[in-house]
Design an enzyme around this catalytic site. Structure first.
Site, short mmCIF file in Angstrom:
data_model
loop_
_atom_site.label_atom_id
_atom_site.label_comp_id
_atom_site.label_asym_id
_atom_site.label_seq_id
_atom_site.Cartn_x
_atom_site.Cartn_y
_atom_site.Cartn_z
N CYS A 76 0.87 -1.18 0.00
CA CYS A 76 0.00 0.00 0.00
C CYS A 76 0.90 1.22 0.00
O CYS A 76 1.61 1.47 0.97
CB CYS A 76 -0.91 -0.01 1.22
N ASN A 199 -7.16 -4.02 -8.34
CA ASN A 199 -7.49 -2.61 -8.16
C ASN A 199 -7.75 -2.01 -9.55
O ASN A 199 -7.05 -2.34 -10.51
CB ASN A 199 -6.33 -1.87 -7.49
N GLU A 217 -10.58 0.46 -5.18
CA GLU A 217 -9.57 -0.41 -4.57
C GLU A 217 -10.12 -1.79 -4.23
O GLU A 217 -11.23 -1.91 -3.71
CB GLU A 217 -8.99 0.23 -3.31
N ARG A 218 -9.31 -2.77 -4.52
CA ARG A 218 -9.64 -4.16 -4.17
C ARG A 218 -9.86 -4.28 -2.66
O ARG A 218 -9.01 -3.95 -1.86
CB ARG A 218 -8.47 -5.05 -4.61
N CYS A 226 -4.68 6.12 -3.87
CA CYS A 226 -4.02 4.81 -3.87
C CYS A 226 -2.61 5.01 -4.41
O CYS A 226 -2.44 5.31 -5.59
CB CYS A 226 -4.80 3.82 -4.72
#
Length: 288
Positions: A76, A199, A217-218, A226
């Site tokens: 991330c 994503n 986002e996944r 992101c």
């Protein structure tokens, strides 16, 4: 009843609950459910997920990231900048340049410090992965997926797949504000061609050095920013001949701007802010 201390931080509006696992303890078997509970905006603190700052055998700190649905992600970008800020300000590291372990590998962080506070963090995200096997997605393993068509609601969308330690599908549009973020986003996220989900980014090229960006986002849905997605968007733009490699690109996300460069040497550099929102103690109960 169990409890732990936390710090809520955000990178351009992408907020997570950060837990210092040098000091706190949460049972491994409870992590997914705790992440889901603490992220709930009505019954928890409210966030895009939970990030653990853990001891590491190969770096000063390790980051583990959980989405707000309890699933664990490998990396991330916004989270890494916040971890870098937390680690420096809480003296988990001494130098302004240090490494962070993630499930996607080890990255290098560099923080800018003013009066003892980190105002900016730059993360070397490593090299992008471009083959289907690396992303991962179905199909010929060593073949990249660049500007391939996807049919949705009788409209063809061309997307490019990139992994920055987590999978991304980048779609170029004329206007990100009109992009089918909440409709096409979840359809692509859960499509069978992506065994680990994906994503989804919608990109509007403004000029050779700027782009607008929106993301699904996944595991989290629509978010303000992101970091890995911004990196993937710049890589995809260069692969499609829309931008030049080696230049620093300004990515305008809903929550603010990131500076991204895909260097000639091969790595992707991400630079942006990280901010503390609040500190507190969270109490929770896991039903037997």
């Amino acid at each position: 009843m169990s409890q732990f201390s936390f710090t809520k931080m955000h990178g351009l509006g992408n907020s997570y609950i950060y837990v210092n696992m040098f000091e706190e303890q949460i049972p491994e078997e409870d992590l997914a459910l705790v992440a889901e509970k603490v992220s709930n905006i009505n019954t928890g603190i409210g966030a895009d997920g939970m990030i653990l700052i853990c001891p590491s055998d190969v770096a000063p700190v390790k980051m583990r990231m959980f989405n707000n649905d309890g699933s664990e992600g490998k990396s991330c970008g916004n989270g890494l900048r916040c971890v870098a800020k937390y680690a420096y300000e809480h003296k988990l590291v001494e130098d302004t340049v240090f490494t962070i372990e993630t499930l996607a590998g080890i990255v290098t962080a560099e923080v800018t410090v003013e009066e003892g506070k980190v105002t900016l963090a730059k993360i070397d995200m490593g090299a992008p992965r471009l083959t289907r096997a690396e992303i991962p997605m179905l199909g010929e393993g060593e073949t990249p997926f660049i500007r391939e068509n996807f049919l949705y609601n009788n409209h063809r969308y061309a997307f490019t797949a990139v992994s920055m330690g987590n999978p991304h599908a980048v779609i170029f549009v004329d206007d990100v504000e009109q992009a089918p973020l909440t409709t096409l986003g979840p359809v692509l996220e859960t499509h069978e061609m992506f065994p680990e989900r994906v994503n989804v980014e919608f990109i509007e090229i403004l000029n050779e050095e700027e782009m607008n960006f929106r993301v699904w986002e996944r595991g989290s849905g629509v978010t303000q920013a992101c970091g890995t997605g911004a990196c993937a968007a710049v890589v995809a733009s260069i692969l499609n001949g829309k931008m030049e490699r080696g230049k620093e690109i300004t990515v305008h996300l809903a929550g603010g701007d990131l500076m991204i460069a895909w260097t000639e040497e091969g790595n992707v550099l991400m630079k942006g802010p990280a901010e503390v929102i609040c500190h507190g103690v969270y109490e929770y109960k896991i039903e037997a």
